[in-house]
Design a protein around this motif. Structure first.
Motif, PDB file in Angstrom:
ATOM      1  N   TYR A   1      24.356 -31.596   0.212  1.00 17.73           N
ATOM      2  CA  TYR A   1      25.088 -31.892   1.436  1.00 17.73           C
ATOM      3  C   TYR A   1      26.580 -32.111   1.211  1.00 17.73           C
ATOM      4  O   TYR A   1      27.287 -32.436   2.159  1.00 17.73           O
ATOM      5  CB  TYR A   1      24.499 -33.148   2.087  1.00 17.73           C
TER       6      TYR A   1
ATOM      7  N   VAL B   1      29.083 -30.046   0.739  1.00 19.70           N
ATOM      8  CA  VAL B   1      29.938 -29.102   1.453  1.00 19.70           C
ATOM      9  C   VAL B   1      29.765 -29.230   2.965  1.00 19.70           C
ATOM     10  O   VAL B   1      30.717 -29.140   3.714  1.00 19.70           O
ATOM     11  CB  VAL B   1      29.653 -27.653   0.991  1.00 19.70           C
ATOM     12  N   SER B   2      28.518 -29.471   3.405  1.00 21.63           N
ATOM     13  CA  SER B   2      28.238 -29.580   4.837  1.00 21.63           C
ATOM     14  C   SER B   2      27.029 -30.475   5.085  1.00 21.63           C
ATOM     15  O   SER B   2      25.966 -30.248   4.510  1.00 21.63           O
ATOM     16  CB  SER B   2      27.968 -28.184   5.431  1.00 21.63           C
ATOM     17  N   GLY B   3      27.210 -31.452   5.950  1.00 17.85           N
ATOM     18  CA  GLY B   3      26.096 -32.301   6.339  1.00 17.85           C
ATOM     19  C   GLY B   3      25.166 -31.614   7.328  1.00 17.85           C
ATOM     20  O   GLY B   3      24.005 -31.978   7.458  1.00 17.85           O
ATOM     21  N   GLU B   4      25.672 -30.605   8.023  1.00 18.75           N
ATOM     22  CA  GLU B   4      24.888 -29.861   9.008  1.00 18.75           C
ATOM     23  C   GLU B   4      24.120 -28.703   8.386  1.00 18.75           C
ATOM     24  O   GLU B   4      23.013 -28.393   8.806  1.00 18.75           O
ATOM     25  CB  GLU B   4      25.814 -29.302  10.106  1.00 18.75           C
ATOM     26  N   ARG B   5      24.728 -28.026   7.422  1.00 18.85           N
ATOM     27  CA  ARG B   5      24.131 -26.842   6.798  1.00 18.85           C
ATOM     28  C   ARG B   5      24.251 -26.959   5.276  1.00 18.85           C
ATOM     29  O   ARG B   5      25.060 -26.261   4.658  1.00 18.85           O
ATOM     30  CB  ARG B   5      24.820 -25.578   7.295  1.00 18.85           C
ATOM     31  N   PRO B   6      23.440 -27.845   4.673  1.00 21.94           N
ATOM     32  CA  PRO B   6      23.536 -28.007   3.208  1.00 21.94           C
ATOM     33  C   PRO B   6      23.128 -26.728   2.477  1.00 21.94           C
ATOM     34  O   PRO B   6      22.248 -25.994   2.925  1.00 21.94           O
ATOM     35  CB  PRO B   6      22.565 -29.150   2.917  1.00 21.94           C
ATOM     36  N   ARG B   7      23.810 -26.481   1.372  1.00 15.12           N
ATOM     37  CA  ARG B   7      23.457 -25.316   0.547  1.00 15.12           C
ATOM     38  C   ARG B   7      22.261 -25.668  -0.316  1.00 15.12           C
ATOM     39  O   ARG B   7      21.897 -26.836  -0.463  1.00 15.12           O
ATOM     40  CB  ARG B   7      24.643 -24.887  -0.303  1.00 15.12           C
TER      41      ARG B   7
ATOM     42  N   ASP C   1      22.243 -21.849   2.854  1.00 11.10           N
ATOM     43  CA  ASP C   1      21.574 -22.868   3.660  1.00 11.10           C
ATOM     44  C   ASP C   1      20.067 -22.621   3.610  1.00 11.10           C
ATOM     45  O   ASP C   1      19.611 -21.648   3.002  1.00 11.10           O
ATOM     46  CB  ASP C   1      22.097 -22.888   5.098  1.00 11.10           C
TER      47      ASP C   1
END
Length: 146
Positions: free
Chosen positions: A97, A99-105, A122
């Motif tokens: 998470y 890089v992004s809390g909405e779309r974790p890699r 994602d």
């Protein structure tokens, strides 16, 4: 649904609820992870909660990795990641998470150790690459890893 304060992506909770979150075909695993799977396990919600409770306390540098500018990210932070399963002993894969809390890699720990590698941008991409983005059919005779 949250685990360790991090929200599971909707696509993952739907895949679990629809029983699509299961062991993929061996060839799909090799293609995505570029590893030979040994004892694959995709965690159900209960196993995910248990594994991630322990994961928060992880301090072993072999599991945490190290930053790598040539093959980012290289490392992982247990406080901002959730384990999803493993390809075999000491080969976990996780949502990251940072890089992004909405779309974790999606990352996995390379079998050579201490190197986390990105395998999907994602969870939707991971599901599609593993061919878990659709319900299985009666004609689906793809061999599964045991």
């Amino acid at each position: 649904m949250q685990i360790n304060g991090l929200s599971l992506p909707g696509a993952l909770t739907r895949a679990i609820g629809e029983r699509r979150w299961r062991r993929p075909a061996v060839e799909a695993l090799r293609r995505v992870f570029r590893e030979s799977p040994v004892r694959v396990q995709l965690y159900d919600l209960e196993a995910m909660q248990a594994a991630n409770q322990r994961w928060l306390a992880e301090k072993d540098p072999a599991y945490l990795g190290h930053s790598d500018d040539k093959k980012p990210p290289g490392n992982i932070d247990p406080a901002t990641s959730l384990l999803l399963g493993h390809l075999g002993p000491h080969m976990p894969f996780a949502l990251d998470y940072r890089v992004s809390g909405e779309r974790p890699r999606v990352l996995y720990l390379h079998s050579g150790g201490d190197q986390w590698i990105t395998v999907a941008g994602d969870i939707e991409q991971l599901l599609a690459r593993l061919q878990l983005d659709r319900p299985p059919t009666d004609d689906d005779e793809t061999p599964r890893v045991r």
